[in-house]
Design a protein around this motif. Structure first.
Motif: not given
Length: 64
Positions: A56-57, A60, A64
């Protein structure tokens, strides 16, 4: 344009089945033992959560 190659069912399900086996082993160890078994149980049960958070990190960061 590159074409995505289809994956075999065995390859798609390999990691989820492995994580399920680790979680089941962690539950059994946690219910049946004390001492070092509790530590191994926590590690095995935390593994899917840590892998999810790591994935998940990474998603994200790429978004960005």
């Amino acid at each position: 344009m590159s074409r995505i190659r289809p994956q075999r069912t065995r390859m798609i399900l390999a990691l989820p089945l492995l994580l399920a086996a680790f979680a089941l082993a962690g539950l059994v160890l946690g219910l049946t033992g004390d001492g070092w078994r509790d530590f191994v149980s926590v590690a095995l049960l935390a593994l899917p959560c840590l892998l999810f958070l790591n994935h998940w990190r990474g998603r994200t960061r790429r978004a960005s």
